[in-house]
Write an enzyme that holds these catalytic residues in place. Structure first.
Site, PDB file in Angstrom:
ATOM      1  N   SER A   1       0.841  -1.201   0.000  1.00  0.00           N
ATOM      2  CA  SER A   1       0.000   0.000   0.000  1.00  0.00           C
ATOM      3  C   SER A   1       0.878   1.254   0.000  1.00  0.00           C
ATOM      4  O   SER A   1       1.682   1.441  -0.911  1.00  0.00           O
ATOM      5  CB  SER A   1      -0.950  -0.050   1.201  1.00  0.00           C
ATOM      6  OG  SER A   1      -1.933   0.963   1.131  1.00  0.00           O
TER       7      SER A   1
ATOM      8  N   ASP B   1      -9.735  -2.799  -6.642  1.00  0.00           N
ATOM      9  CA  ASP B   1      -9.226  -2.131  -5.438  1.00  0.00           C
ATOM     10  C   ASP B   1      -9.690  -0.673  -5.443  1.00  0.00           C
ATOM     11  O   ASP B   1      -9.259   0.117  -6.288  1.00  0.00           O
ATOM     12  CB  ASP B   1      -7.692  -2.208  -5.440  1.00  0.00           C
ATOM     13  CG  ASP B   1      -7.047  -1.570  -4.224  1.00  0.00           C
ATOM     14  OD1 ASP B   1      -7.771  -0.971  -3.398  1.00  0.00           O
ATOM     15  OD2 ASP B   1      -5.808  -1.662  -4.107  1.00  0.00           O
TER      16      ASP B   1
ATOM     17  N   HIS C   1      -8.062  -4.484  -1.728  1.00  0.00           N
ATOM     18  CA  HIS C   1      -6.848  -3.810  -1.264  1.00  0.00           C
ATOM     19  C   HIS C   1      -6.201  -4.649  -0.172  1.00  0.00           C
ATOM     20  O   HIS C   1      -6.741  -4.808   0.928  1.00  0.00           O
ATOM     21  CB  HIS C   1      -7.200  -2.425  -0.726  1.00  0.00           C
ATOM     22  CG  HIS C   1      -6.011  -1.577  -0.395  1.00  0.00           C
ATOM     23  ND1 HIS C   1      -5.193  -1.052  -1.370  1.00  0.00           N
ATOM     24  CD2 HIS C   1      -5.491  -1.178   0.798  1.00  0.00           C
ATOM     25  CE1 HIS C   1      -4.225  -0.351  -0.795  1.00  0.00           C
ATOM     26  NE2 HIS C   1      -4.376  -0.422   0.513  1.00  0.00           N
TER      27      HIS C   1
END
Length: 407
Positions: A216, A342, A371
């Site tokens: 991320s 996502d 995600h």
């Protein structure tokens, strides 16, 4: 391969017969349940379970991945009862196990007087690499407010342990329990702390093969660093998971009503919580009452992050923080895994065309996974698709990397 037309015809005949019998008997309910189950299975196998899209311009890199990291070419079967992106994103932190990891903590000083907390998993019991000086090392970068305690980090360390590797987790300033010594935290665009950590780790083990993996925001930070340094880095390669490629598109997606309710507000409160412990230090430079009133990530970044790092506007910060603008300058092999569902990194913002212009970059795009989700199996407690990609790619780099480093 399943013949869709034959299956549909057989299912129709089955239902027609069973429902007719059921009306005069007792089989209607069971027939409908069975029929729905078969129909759902057909839909899942034809529309949900798919091979990922592998985007890479370098034929040698593609062949390397196909041979030593075959998971990126195999069909990904997301958990059949929670394949939707938002559901996968929400469930993973609660449903996946948390492997036990014993860390050794190290605090290192920075040039501006701050400190960074590193959590080491030395793997001194490694039978594959008993010599610590040459034991392969993986630097792990967690997400926005993540630390070494995140389940996805623990799973990466568990995978590395089985291969005999050493891991070190880079905790961003002020979020892993250590004191904030200066009124500065972190952001996706500023790579100074990451550069210091990479230099420090490499100086401790200069003879050890060395690579990094970012998740991320950690992946965004790592990409921005690689775009800045090109080939001038001690890292052999990198793996990136669920990176937000274009911050403008990411925050716009997260501000849609449902996404704000499910993710944005919670993330904002996490950011506020991460700095509230250091309020006394940060009040020297910021109106903390105003920062704590933010209700979106964009508002937080406007009042806090962009100001802290000296940007004239939040747009300037978001432009600098977007890895898509630096991807063409990456100078070492990088594998990037994203799911096209996502909401943190919308499919249309994934820089497919830019990736095709850099022989060092390979994108792996799944149709589902959310995600940092990528759940698979009926009850996805343990290994995820993301974990398998991580394990195979890291092993491929450390054990067969010479086959791609001449690219």
């Amino acid at each position: 391969a399943m013949d869709w037309q034959v299956l549909t015809r057989e299912l129709s005949l089955y239902l027609e017969n069973q429902v007719r019998v059921g009306f005069f008997g007792s089989g209607v309910g069971l027939s409908l349940v069975l029929g729905f189950g078969v129909a759902y299975a057909c839909y899942y196998l034809n529309s949900i379970a798919k091979k990922p899209q592998l985007v890479a311009s370098n034929d040698r890199f593609c062949r390397f991945l196909e041979e030593y990291c075959p998971v990126v070419t195999e069909t990904y079967y997301p958990t059949i009862w929670c394949w939707e992106g938002r559901v996968q994103t929400l469930l993973r932190p609660f449903i996946t196990s948390r492997p036990q990891v014993e860390y050794r903590n190290e605090l290192i000083k920075t040039a501006d007087g701050g400190q960074i907390s590193l959590d080491w998993f030395d793997n001194n019991d490694s039978s594959y690499y008993p010599d610590a000086s040459t034991r392969p090392t993986v630097l792990l970068l967690p997400g926005l407010t993540g630390t070494s305690k995140e389940s996805y980090i623990l799973h990466m360390i568990h995978q590395s342990e089985t291969l005999g590797y050493r891991c070190v987790v880079f905790n961003n300033r002020g979020i892993a329990g250590e004191e904030l010594l200066t009124p500065r935290t972190y952001c996706a665009a500023n790579t100074e702390d990451l550069e210091a950590v990479i230099h420090h780790v490499h100086s401790l083990h200069p003879s050890a093969p060395f690579m990094a993996a970012g998740v991320s925001m950690g992946g965004m930070l790592l990409l921005n660093y690689l775009g800045k340094t090109g080939r001038d880095t001690p890292l052999m390669a990198a793996a990136i998971f669920s990176a937000g490629w274009n911050v403008f598109e990411s925050v716009e997606s997260l501000e849609k009503p449902l996404n704000w309710l499910l993710f944005n507000y919670y993330l904002t409160t996490c950011l506020q919580s991460s700095i509230s412990r250091h309020r006394q230090m940060l009040e020297k430079l910021f109106d903390m009452d105003l920062v704590m009133k933010a209700r979106t990530v964009r508002e937080f970044d406007k009042q806090f992050t962009s100001v802290m790092f000296g940007y004239r506007s939040i747009d300037d910060y978001y432009e600098d923080a977007s890895p898509c603008r630096k991807l063409k300058s990456v100078g070492i092999p990088v594998l990037c895994l994203n799911s096209v569902d996502d909401v943190f990194s919308p499919a249309h913002a994934i820089p497919v065309e830019t990736a095709k212009q850099n022989a060092n970059v390979a994108l792996v795009l799944t149709s589902c996974g959310g995600h940092i989700g990528f759940l698979e199996g009926i009850w996805p407690r343990k290994c995820t698709y993301m974990d398998r990609v991580f394990k195979q790619f890291v092993q491929a780099v450390f054990e067969h990397g010479n086959k791609i480093f001449s690219m």
